[in-house]
Design an enzyme around this catalytic site. Structure first.
Site, PDB file in Angstrom:
ATOM      1  N   GLN A 262     -38.601  32.327  55.587  1.00 34.86           N
ATOM      2  CA  GLN A 262     -37.474  32.060  54.702  1.00 34.86           C
ATOM      3  C   GLN A 262     -37.470  30.601  54.270  1.00 34.86           C
ATOM      4  OE1 GLN A 262     -35.312  32.662  52.196  1.00 34.86           O
ATOM      5  NE2 GLN A 262     -35.085  34.486  53.441  1.00 34.86           N
ATOM      6  N   HIS A 265     -39.550  28.954  51.230  1.00 35.14           N
ATOM      7  CA  HIS A 265     -39.229  29.134  49.808  1.00 35.14           C
ATOM      8  C   HIS A 265     -38.900  27.800  49.143  1.00 35.14           C
ATOM      9  CE1 HIS A 265     -39.421  33.366  48.935  1.00 35.14           C
ATOM     10  NE2 HIS A 265     -38.831  33.652  50.079  1.00 35.14           N
ATOM     11  N   GLU A 330     -27.863  37.377  52.914  1.00 39.18           N
ATOM     12  CA  GLU A 330     -28.683  38.107  51.951  1.00 39.18           C
ATOM     13  C   GLU A 330     -29.607  39.073  52.700  1.00 39.18           C
ATOM     14  OE1 GLU A 330     -31.491  35.605  49.991  1.00 39.18           O
ATOM     15  OE2 GLU A 330     -31.960  37.070  48.434  1.00 39.18           O
ATOM     16  N   HIS A 331     -30.314  38.545  53.709  1.00 39.94           N
ATOM     17  CA  HIS A 331     -31.190  39.368  54.548  1.00 39.94           C
ATOM     18  C   HIS A 331     -30.687  39.281  55.985  1.00 39.94           C
ATOM     19  CE1 HIS A 331     -33.828  37.606  51.359  1.00 39.94           C
ATOM     20  NE2 HIS A 331     -34.271  38.850  51.255  1.00 39.94           N
ATOM     21  N   ASP A 364     -39.508  41.781  50.909  1.00 36.40           N
ATOM     22  CA  ASP A 364     -39.805  40.912  49.767  1.00 36.40           C
ATOM     23  C   ASP A 364     -40.851  41.548  48.852  1.00 36.40           C
ATOM     24  OD1 ASP A 364     -38.079  39.023  50.727  1.00 36.40           O
ATOM     25  OD2 ASP A 364     -39.622  37.751  51.622  1.00 36.40           O
ATOM     26  N   HIS A 423       2.585  55.168  21.448  1.00 33.98           N
ATOM     27  CA  HIS A 423       1.875  55.909  22.499  1.00 33.98           C
ATOM     28  C   HIS A 423       2.598  57.231  22.774  1.00 33.98           C
ATOM     29  CE1 HIS A 423      -0.248  52.144  23.332  1.00 33.98           C
ATOM     30  NE2 HIS A 423      -0.970  52.734  24.266  1.00 33.98           N
TER      31      HIS A 423
END
Lengths: 438, 438
Positions: A262, A265, A330-331, A364, A423
């Site tokens: 991770q 990145h 996220e993960h 991924d 209406h």
């Protein structure tokens, strides 16, 4: 100085340190917004001329005509043919798995009759035209091409337009190969806010789309936020993150490498490991110290881990899972022998990797579920990118003559209560014999 | 001066007039954005103090303590008990139908095994806490309370917080009755950007939510756009619109009243009727002239119709439906004998009212499908509010020991191609016998 932050959930300073770790609000980036606003306006008003100008200025790619910005289909198919066989096989394997998972997400319409014979339904259709932003340069990921385009194709989107910047004219051949594999309709070598503007407003060369998806830098993110409403957008992606919960049964070397994966990145990526076993955290830290030097991206990893990474001693499972829910990662790797036992306690996560043999890296690339996931705690309310993002729903309402009365009566009552006389009259006219009463 | 614009699709100036009709970009409202930014920051930093101050300044509601902003549950149930029986019956009828439709939208999770025995799934859970904005004052609509809260309840949202401004202390009792009917958890009398800020950031009194839904004015819309990302939001609603397509079989008085019903919302509401029958358009216009004076809201209707309304002669059905798709209307009435025959040609519409006996008013109140619909042409990519907006998905990935190899191999190949060594090692470690290879 230690490689990664250590937090103890029972320490007095835990709350402030944990909150600092989760603080995702950078400065408001007002200056980026202003620059982007100018670019959007220019492309909107001047079309291709502005697109060419910004591409020349910002990507140092000089084209005399906008048509030159389009990559011919043959170049894409050639890239696929010439790719390393192992790479094109891996891309094909991944694309097939992404497609198989996406097929199961596809929503179908339905309708039913109510007790009065009225027909109510939900119609599901694909978007007409979608734009996919693919970053170029350093962070050119063929996997992103598959993850963004395959679900759109499965949804049945009529036309898919990909944009990818080619700074200094450089393109990643495997990105083009992946594009060929997805059967994307058209690809243009434009990027940045100018590409988002062209997709949102259309130019003579680049057709306007209905929705824009795909990751990008701060300029791209600001542009997507500003055109939201005119077109649809996917989420605004923040830095990528992983949280690992383990009772200590994940081999320390595996944990270390998952955290590295991770962190490599970029400097803002976040790697967090939560465990009730303090000795285990020591072993993971030792493994990280031992393994880091062999990593080509060790400088990025080190910056990410020291700035945003953490090993958290949570003392017990319940507290650990409570922290996981506050992170809303996220993960999430649930690295325990029986992850199903923990699953009911997990409320928020983009993707959940169950047990020891499903590292985030599988997700991924090729597990099948999308790797475009809610970041920065947005898993509290947002979902992975999927076929659903490329479909839309319309409600259907059809009245049986016998079913009109009850609907008309309630509508008249509520419209009168809201002071909306037209209406009420419009509803009353549909009553049996109501034709003459306007 | 005529009551409503007339367009002819074969006239030379048609394209420019049609585009002007669809021009939904007002000025960028930069000043509103700036004011809202200040309000958001103040509430974020000062919490209840700022919330009380803005409520005093902007709504002229003076509370000494923030706790006074909460409406006690008894006040809600009393409002329901004391409502006119016809009104509370109509609300109950509507709520039940909205619930029945929403139940069919509820997504369930699933999982499957791939050929290698790996388990892949999609988990669906409800949001923890949702904020519902309900406008107060002039546009206080109990129907909106039902439409926004019932689907959240059906989704299983843990806690639903409603905010409704009480300018000068005034509250609409039927709004409170509708709130009671939905079983909303807590209601606060705050509004504007300050209410959105409180919901997004939380204060000592008002808890932070995960998503904010519900319509509001320009300040509310700007605030929602600015907090998007920290919390989820529904769409940014523009003025309401209806497009009617008819071959001339809809009685002119009905057509006139349906157009009035949309126009009476406000001056920016848009009513468009498209027909290939020019004589029929004359009859509708005559009916409108005849019926207008009886409408209490005739001044609003007149302003809306002359500014934004149109009767369009489309000459033939295919052209008419092509125009409908360009409009991508929030509400579409297919007022023909066989609407199913036209449906395949309709690509974009929020809700489709089939045939002559389903006026938009039924959908506004009690047909069952949601009345919160994509406006301003966003039906090209967006969907009606539904249970789906209050659920979120998480991907599940679990590997069988026999299924690891293929995933590891493809992941290693692609990670190496992307230059992400730690990804490759993390994947490789899961191979049979890979434990020792870090």
């Amino acid at each position: 100085m230690s490689l990664i932050n250590r937090l103890d959930s029972q320490a007095g300073d835990f709350e402030s340190r944990f909150m600092a770790l989760l603080d995702r609000d950078g400065d408001a980036a007002v200056q980026v917004d202003e620059t982007v606003r100018r670019i959007l306006r220019a492309v909107r008003e001047e079309g291709d001329a502005a697109l060419l100008r910004y591409t020349r200025e910002l990507d140092r790619l000089d084209c005399a005509e906008a048509a030159e910005l389009e990559i011919p289909a043959e170049r894409l198919s050639t890239a696929l043919e010439k790719a390393e066989p192992a790479a094109s096989e891996a891309l094909t394997f991944a694309a097939e798995r992404i497609r198989a998972y996406a097929e199961r997400q596809k929503e179908e319409g339905w309708s039913f009759q109510d007790a009065q014979g009225n027909r109510l339904g939900q119609r599901v259709t694909a978007l007409d035209r979608v734009g996919v932003y693919v970053p170029g340069g350093r962070a050119a990921y063929p996997s992103s091409v598959l993850m963004n385009i395959v679900p759109a194709r499965v949804a049945g989107v009529g036309e898919i337009i990909m944009v990818v910047p080619a700074p200094d004219g450089v393109l990643n051949d495997l990105v083009l190969a992946a594009a060929a594999l997805t059967g994307v309709d058209r690809v243009f070598t434009v990027g940045g806010a100018q590409a988002v503007a062209a997709l949102a407003y259309g130019t003579a060369t680049l057709p306007a789309v209905d929705k824009i998806v795909g990751p990008g830098n701060a300029w791209v993110a600001s542009a997507k936020r500003q055109v939201f409403g005119r077109v649809g957008i996917d989420s605004i992606a923040g830095p990528s993150e992983v949280a690992i919960y383990t009772d200590g049964s994940l081999p320390p070397d595996w944990a270390a490498m998952d955290l590295f994966a991770q962190a490599e990145h970029d400097e803002l990526a976040q790697s967090i490991l939560v465990s009730p076993d303090s000795d285990y955290l020591d072993r993971v830290e030792a493994a990280m110290e031992r393994l880091l030097s062999a990593m080509p991206r060790r400088d990025i990893i080190r910056a990410s881990l020291s700035g945003r990474g953490a090993l958290i001693d949570c003392h017990n499972e319940a507290e650990g899972l409570a922290l996981i829910n506050r992170i809303a990662p996220e993960h999430l790797e649930l690295a325990v022998d029986d992850p199903d036992a923990l699953l009911p306690s997990v409320r928020h996560a983009g993707a959940i990797f169950m047990g020891h043999h499903a590292p985030e890296a599988f997700g991924d690339y090729c597990a099948g579920p999308n790797h475009v996931l809610p970041t920065s705690g947005t898993a509290r309310f947002a979902s992975p990118l999927g076929v659903q993002d490329f479909q839309k729903r319309s409600s259907l309402i059809q009245c049986h003559p016998d079913g009109v009365s009850a609907l008309a009566e309630a509508s008249v009552t509520l419209a009168d209560a809201e002071g909306l006389t037209a209406h009420a009259r419009s509803a009353a006219l549909r009553r049996p014999g109501g034709d003459q009463s306007a």
